[in-house]
Motif scaffolding. Structure first.
Motif, PDB file in Angstrom:
ATOM      1  N   THR A  80       0.909  -0.925   0.127  1.00  0.00           N
ATOM      2  CA  THR A  80      -0.157  -0.178   0.095  1.00  0.00           C
ATOM      3  C   THR A  80       0.812   1.494   0.033  1.00  0.00           C
ATOM      4  N   ASP A  81       0.464   2.655  -1.576  1.00  0.00           N
ATOM      5  CA  ASP A  81       0.939   3.650  -0.731  1.00  0.00           C
ATOM      6  C   ASP A  81      -0.234   4.763  -0.876  1.00  0.00           C
ATOM      7  N   SER A  82       0.279   5.336  -0.186  1.00  0.00           N
ATOM      8  CA  SER A  82      -0.338   6.926   0.090  1.00  0.00           C
ATOM      9  C   SER A  82      -0.024   8.508  -0.799  1.00  0.00           C
ATOM     10  N   VAL A  85      -0.074  12.535  -1.610  1.00  0.00           N
ATOM     11  CA  VAL A  85      -0.011  13.460  -0.790  1.00  0.00           C
ATOM     12  C   VAL A  85       1.163  14.194  -2.289  1.00  0.00           C
ATOM     13  N   ASN A 104      -4.628   6.856  -2.257  1.00  0.00           N
ATOM     14  CA  ASN A 104      -3.653   5.394  -1.263  1.00  0.00           C
ATOM     15  C   ASN A 104      -3.996   4.722  -2.892  1.00  0.00           C
ATOM     16  N   ARG A 156      11.010   7.880  -2.114  1.00  0.00           N
ATOM     17  CA  ARG A 156      11.526   8.932  -1.032  1.00  0.00           C
ATOM     18  C   ARG A 156      12.781   8.728  -0.748  1.00  0.00           C
ATOM     19  N   GLY A 157      13.737   9.999  -0.761  1.00  0.00           N
ATOM     20  CA  GLY A 157      15.022   9.779   0.142  1.00  0.00           C
ATOM     21  C   GLY A 157      16.552   9.184  -1.179  1.00  0.00           C
ATOM     22  N   THR A 184      19.116   6.738   0.054  1.00  0.00           N
ATOM     23  CA  THR A 184      18.217   6.412   0.944  1.00  0.00           C
ATOM     24  C   THR A 184      18.163   4.192   1.155  1.00  0.00           C
ATOM     25  N   GLU A 204      14.068  16.334   6.413  1.00  0.00           N
ATOM     26  CA  GLU A 204      12.702  16.931   4.937  1.00  0.00           C
ATOM     27  C   GLU A 204      14.338  16.948   3.880  1.00  0.00           C
ATOM     28  N   HIS A 260       9.320  13.899   9.962  1.00  0.00           N
ATOM     29  CA  HIS A 260       8.589  12.179   9.769  1.00  0.00           C
ATOM     30  C   HIS A 260       7.855  11.366   8.087  1.00  0.00           C
ATOM     31  N   GLY A 261       7.610  12.674   7.226  1.00  0.00           N
ATOM     32  CA  GLY A 261       7.003  12.016   6.248  1.00  0.00           C
ATOM     33  C   GLY A 261       8.382  11.300   5.061  1.00  0.00           C
ATOM     34  N   GLY A 317      11.288   9.766   4.332  1.00  0.00           N
ATOM     35  CA  GLY A 317      12.174   9.150   4.010  1.00  0.00           C
ATOM     36  C   GLY A 317      13.552   8.520   4.717  1.00  0.00           C
ATOM     37  N   VAL A 326      -1.735  -0.949   6.002  1.00  0.00           N
ATOM     38  CA  VAL A 326      -2.221   0.477   6.736  1.00  0.00           C
ATOM     39  C   VAL A 326      -1.818   1.728   6.239  1.00  0.00           C
ATOM     40  N   GLY A 327      -2.093   2.579   5.593  1.00  0.00           N
ATOM     41  CA  GLY A 327      -1.863   3.378   5.112  1.00  0.00           C
ATOM     42  C   GLY A 327      -2.457   4.965   5.742  1.00  0.00           C
ATOM     43  N   LEU A 328      -1.272   5.515   6.359  1.00  0.00           N
ATOM     44  CA  LEU A 328      -0.963   7.325   7.174  1.00  0.00           C
ATOM     45  C   LEU A 328      -1.377   7.835   6.437  1.00  0.00           C
ATOM     46  N   ILE A 329      -2.321   9.071   6.421  1.00  0.00           N
ATOM     47  CA  ILE A 329      -2.276  10.265   6.399  1.00  0.00           C
ATOM     48  C   ILE A 329      -0.961  11.423   7.806  1.00  0.00           C
ATOM     49  N   GLY A 361       2.153  -1.313   5.562  1.00  0.00           N
ATOM     50  CA  GLY A 361       1.523  -0.051   5.369  1.00  0.00           C
ATOM     51  C   GLY A 361       3.000   1.491   4.796  1.00  0.00           C
ATOM     52  N   ASP A 362       2.239   2.657   5.044  1.00  0.00           N
ATOM     53  CA  ASP A 362       2.945   3.522   4.879  1.00  0.00           C
ATOM     54  C   ASP A 362       2.510   4.292   4.959  1.00  0.00           C
ATOM     55  N   THR A 363       3.499   5.444   5.562  1.00  0.00           N
ATOM     56  CA  THR A 363       3.112   6.775   5.963  1.00  0.00           C
ATOM     57  C   THR A 363       3.463   8.026   5.702  1.00  0.00           C
ATOM     58  N   LYS A 364       2.274   8.859   5.757  1.00  0.00           N
ATOM     59  CA  LYS A 364       2.847  10.230   4.744  1.00  0.00           C
ATOM     60  C   LYS A 364       2.721  11.691   5.500  1.00  0.00           C
ATOM     61  N   VAL A 365       3.167  12.308   5.278  1.00  0.00           N
ATOM     62  CA  VAL A 365       2.967  13.674   6.577  1.00  0.00           C
ATOM     63  C   VAL A 365       3.046  14.654   5.028  1.00  0.00           C
TER      64      VAL A 365
END
Lengths: 337, 337
Positions: free
Chosen positions: A54-56, A58, A143, A223-224, A228, A331, B10-11, B13, B93-96, B127-131
């Motif tokens: 999964t990926d969101s 933005v 997503n 990302r990165g 990274t 960042e 935090h987003g 990478g 789980v994809g978190l924004i 999962g994936d996390t974006k800020v």
């Protein structure tokens, strides 16, 4: 008259929601007829192991040179599946729309998603749409989750790099990040920087056909950036990776833009690139296979796994020195994907 | 010192992203060791058809009586799988996250996700996390996608309701929507309205054990409530559904709160309810099976499929009349899930 922007009511589950789904979203994405729509899509049995990711997305802005958030979201998930050696089977789409988004923009994004899915041979089979009030979102967040089928005998993982292996990349680095940044900031850096956003699953099949189990790791440096991603692999595999600065393919326009802005292209995001860590005696075969593929014309061998260790990435510089590549703390470029 | 709120970094990478993942998100959700982390999770082969679903959660506020956005997101996806007759296999789980979110709040939400997944026997595997910057999101949005295994012989769909079938629900309606609304608006409606958020997959197994293929349709009446969900089923199956107003289970507290606010509980969202459309001669068996289950103590037969037609929902009122139930045009309660 139907509204030409997204309203809060489009997320309510009522008539407006159904209109949006039936008139715009479903015809664009999947074409599933209303009487076939259920809470979950039903897929035929898949033979063998599954990959699930999964990926969101933005990214800001949602449109940028060479692509938009829609094809980015599909390609990103296809690529995460491909990096596990998986053939894409099905993709889900979760939309979070900000009140006020123009329906024409939504339509463009959805059409790009469908085209990207078609190009990758992936099917969008299920979805969900939510609407948030103005100022509680930013136009559109997407997503995508994906299911892939892993053909027997493929066993890729970030912890499988071995001393002696070669590190390959399928082309020039930093295009995506610089295209988005230039577009967001209105910079006239160079008119020819476009995102490299592309599906890599067909390239991966070509690589497997050429090198099979001699491919130890595949990962896409999003990302990165390359730095990274290689740090992650080096850490997981407990090896050192040494890059050869002169071998790194970088477009002149990206190199120039990075120099002006003080950015290191090694940390800039890519969306159509993969790093392949391949047994040394197959590296040349892998390179030639990549170069014959449309997504790998500028492929290069950029380094090697140089030792067992605690996970460093080193760069042999153009003047012959050796410097350590660290992860950035925070960042460099926010909201690049 | 590590930050106690979410930062843009935090987003990115980079190091902050990895810290957030390694210290907080992965231990809370899945416990996958860092060296095993790849772009996609690999799942063992699944025997038979798959169900695949996705939902994004943007509920406001993120904490409300009886639950929070975390358990809601897991239960919602488990339930969408269950409504296809599927046993949950894996959840993504994809978190924004919005910049500034307190890490303690994030931790609470993640712990609720893990508890809900454990309770449902589902595994969070990827999962994936974006800020996003302050003012471009709202604390936390969560996407969950899910894969389920459909045991042989189960063939549920919204288009399978037949004249004569009975309509059952496993308990009282409107609790979730009213709990969120009261919490958001700071209303002192009634202290005892709590969300009904719960996983329904075990109840569905109980129903299949009791009634097998005599269950024709299962659907959870979330956004838009029982009224909208039945309209969808009536439309897909081309039948009329007639509800019996006196049979509808509604808690007094919810009935009172709806009366004060001018809301119809038939349109208020539920997050731990299912509508089952069952062959008439098995309806009583299904009812008893539900009532013996912890998630079905207040189950009731609330109506029947009354005719083949173009898809109407009718209500036999307490005074013996018959009124048509329409979908709402737009928003009754925004951001309820």
């Amino acid at each position: 008259m139907k509204p030409d922007i997204i309203l809060l009511g489009h997320g309510s589950g009522g008539k407006l929601s159904h209109q949006l789904l039936d008139d715009i979203i479903i015809p664009a994405l999947s074409g599933v007829a209303p009487e076939q729509q259920n809470d979950a899509a039903v897929l035929p049995a898949v033979d063998g192991e599954l990959a699930f990711t999964t990926d969101s997305y933005v990214v800001d802005p949602i449109f940028f040179p060479g692509g938009n958030i829609g094809d980015l979201a599909v390609n990103g998930t296809v690529n995460d599946l491909a990096m596990a050696g998986a053939v894409p089977v099905a993709i889900s789409v979760g939309l979070i729309l900000e009140e006020g988004l123009a329906i024409t923009e939504l339509r463009k994004v959805l059409e790009s998603m469908r085209q990207a899915a078609d190009a990758a041979g992936a099917k969008i089979v299920t979805g969900d749409t939510k609407v948030v009030p103005r100022g509680k979102g930013d136009k559109i967040f997407i997503n995508t989750a994906g299911i892939g089928r892993i053909p027997k005998g493929r066993n890729l993982s970030g912890n499988a790099a071995k001393p002696g292996d070669k590190v390959l990349i399928n082309g020039a680095i930093g295009d995506h990040g610089m295209a988005v940044l230039a577009s967001r900031e209105g910079l006239e850096l160079s008119s020819d920087i476009e995102t490299d956003s592309a599906a890599l699953n067909d390239l991966v099949e070509t690589l497997f056909a050429a090198c099979g189990s001699h491919i130890h790791v595949l990962r896409d440096p999003t990302r990165g950036g390359v730095a990274t991603t290689l740090r992650e692999i080096a850490g997981q595999s407990r090896v050192d990776i040494t890059l050869d600065e002169t071998a790194l393919p970088i477009h002149e326009s990206v190199r120039g833009a990075c120099a002006i802005l003080g950015l290191d292209p090694l940390f800039v995001a890519n969306e159509g690139k993969l790093l392949a860590i391949v047994a040394a005696d197959r590296a040349e075969t892998a390179l030639q296979a990549m170069r014959r593929h449309p997504a790998g014309g500028e492929a290069a061998i950029i380094g090697e796994v140089s030792a067992a260790s605690s996970g460093r990435v080193l760069m042999r510089t153009t003047i012959g020195g050796l410097r350590a590549i660290e992860m950035l703390a925070g960042e460099q470029l926010p909201r690049i994907c």
